[in-house]
Write a protein that holds these residues in place. Structure first.
Motif, mmCIF file in Angstrom:
data_model
loop_
_atom_site.group_PDB
_atom_site.id
_atom_site.type_symbol
_atom_site.label_atom_id
_atom_site.label_comp_id
_atom_site.label_asym_id
_atom_site.label_seq_id
_atom_site.Cartn_x
_atom_site.Cartn_y
_atom_site.Cartn_z
ATOM 1 N N SER A 1 0.827 -1.215 0.000
ATOM 2 C CA SER A 1 0.000 0.000 0.000
ATOM 3 C C SER A 1 0.861 1.266 0.000
ATOM 4 N N ARG A 2 0.368 2.277 -0.709
ATOM 5 C CA ARG A 2 1.053 3.573 -0.702
ATOM 6 C C ARG A 2 0.219 4.634 0.005
ATOM 7 N N GLU A 3 -0.860 4.188 0.652
ATOM 8 C CA GLU A 3 -1.754 5.150 1.306
ATOM 9 C C GLU A 3 -1.031 5.918 2.404
ATOM 10 N N LYS A 4 -1.566 7.097 2.691
ATOM 11 C CA LYS A 4 -0.995 7.901 3.773
ATOM 12 C C LYS A 4 -0.891 7.062 5.054
ATOM 13 N N GLY A 5 0.245 7.063 5.697
ATOM 14 C CA GLY A 5 0.429 6.297 6.937
ATOM 15 C C GLY A 5 0.935 4.883 6.711
ATOM 16 N N SER A 6 0.932 4.396 5.468
ATOM 17 C CA SER A 6 1.427 3.039 5.189
ATOM 18 C C SER A 6 2.955 3.028 5.290
ATOM 19 N N PRO A 7 3.570 1.829 5.447
ATOM 20 C CA PRO A 7 5.042 1.784 5.516
ATOM 21 C C PRO A 7 5.725 2.462 4.332
ATOM 22 N N LYS A 8 5.190 2.247 3.112
ATOM 23 C CA LYS A 8 5.825 2.875 1.945
ATOM 24 C C LYS A 8 5.725 4.396 2.004
ATOM 25 N N TRP A 9 4.575 4.870 2.447
ATOM 26 C CA TRP A 9 4.384 6.331 2.561
ATOM 27 C C TRP A 9 5.349 6.896 3.625
#
Ligand code: URA
Length: 196
Positions: A172-180
């Protein structure tokens, strides 16, 4: 590594090292990649299958993602970063390094730090954090924060960051996700490099 004869010598010692059992199963020891004369040192965990085959850290899928993360802010392993691991030989089946393996290998990491004296150290994942910091807090709690290193040779800025293998398992790239969160961290790292 031409400008660092001392480091070259340590690398040769590492290639011949038999201080722990991992030498029996390694294909190649994995000393470093990137630029010795660099402001940033990234410390990962341990070589995996591809690294063991090629003798270079972070060349598998996790390494490709790591390169992309650096490139997203204009940094690269060819120009800007020195990359190494907590231990230099692959643990069978990619298990966590054992305390005795970390202890036997520690002199190589200490030599890399002392010879290169990086101004910024990125602790990539839980194993690197546990080797370099005394904290009981998990990586999710402390990633993205600066800590002051306390070495005989200096006080570099140290930041724990997620390991790219963890990011590969969390797409996931959602706000708050590890990637974000990693995206926030790499921007902060670039800001700190530019401020040096
Ligand atoms: N993971 C690590 O921590 N280091 C490597 O070199 C490769 C994968």
């Amino acid at each position: 590594m031409g400008d660092y004869p001392q480091l070259e010598k340590v690398k040769e010692e590492c290639a011949a090292c038999k201080a722990c059992e991992l030498h029996k199963t390694r294909t190649k020891s994995v000393f470093s990649a990137g630029v010795p004369n660099s402001k940033i040192m990234l410390i990962g965990e341990a070589p995996g299958f591809n690294e063991d085959q090629q003798g270079e850290p972070f060349v598998g899928r996790a390494g490709q993602l790591l390169d992309k993360i650096f490139e997203s802010v204009g940094l690269s392993r060819q120009k800007d970063v020195y990359i190494c691991n907590t231990i230099k030989c692959r643990p069978p089946d990619n298990r966590d390094p054992l305390p005795e393996e970390k202890a036997a290998c520690r002199r190589f990491l200490d030599a890399q730090l002392e010879i290169l004296k990086p101004q910024i150290i990125l602790l990539c994942g839980r194993v690197a954090v546990n080797s370099m910091m005394e904290t009981k807090l998990g990586i999710t709690k402390i990633r993205g924060q600066w800590f002051k290193g306390d070495f005989s040779w200096g006080e570099p800025q140290m930041m724990p960051i997620f390991h790219p293998s963890y990011l590969l398992r969390n797409q996931s790239r959602e706000k708050g996700s590890p990637k974000w969160l990693m995206w926030q961290d790499i921007k902060e790292i670039k800001r700190a490099v530019d401020a040096l």
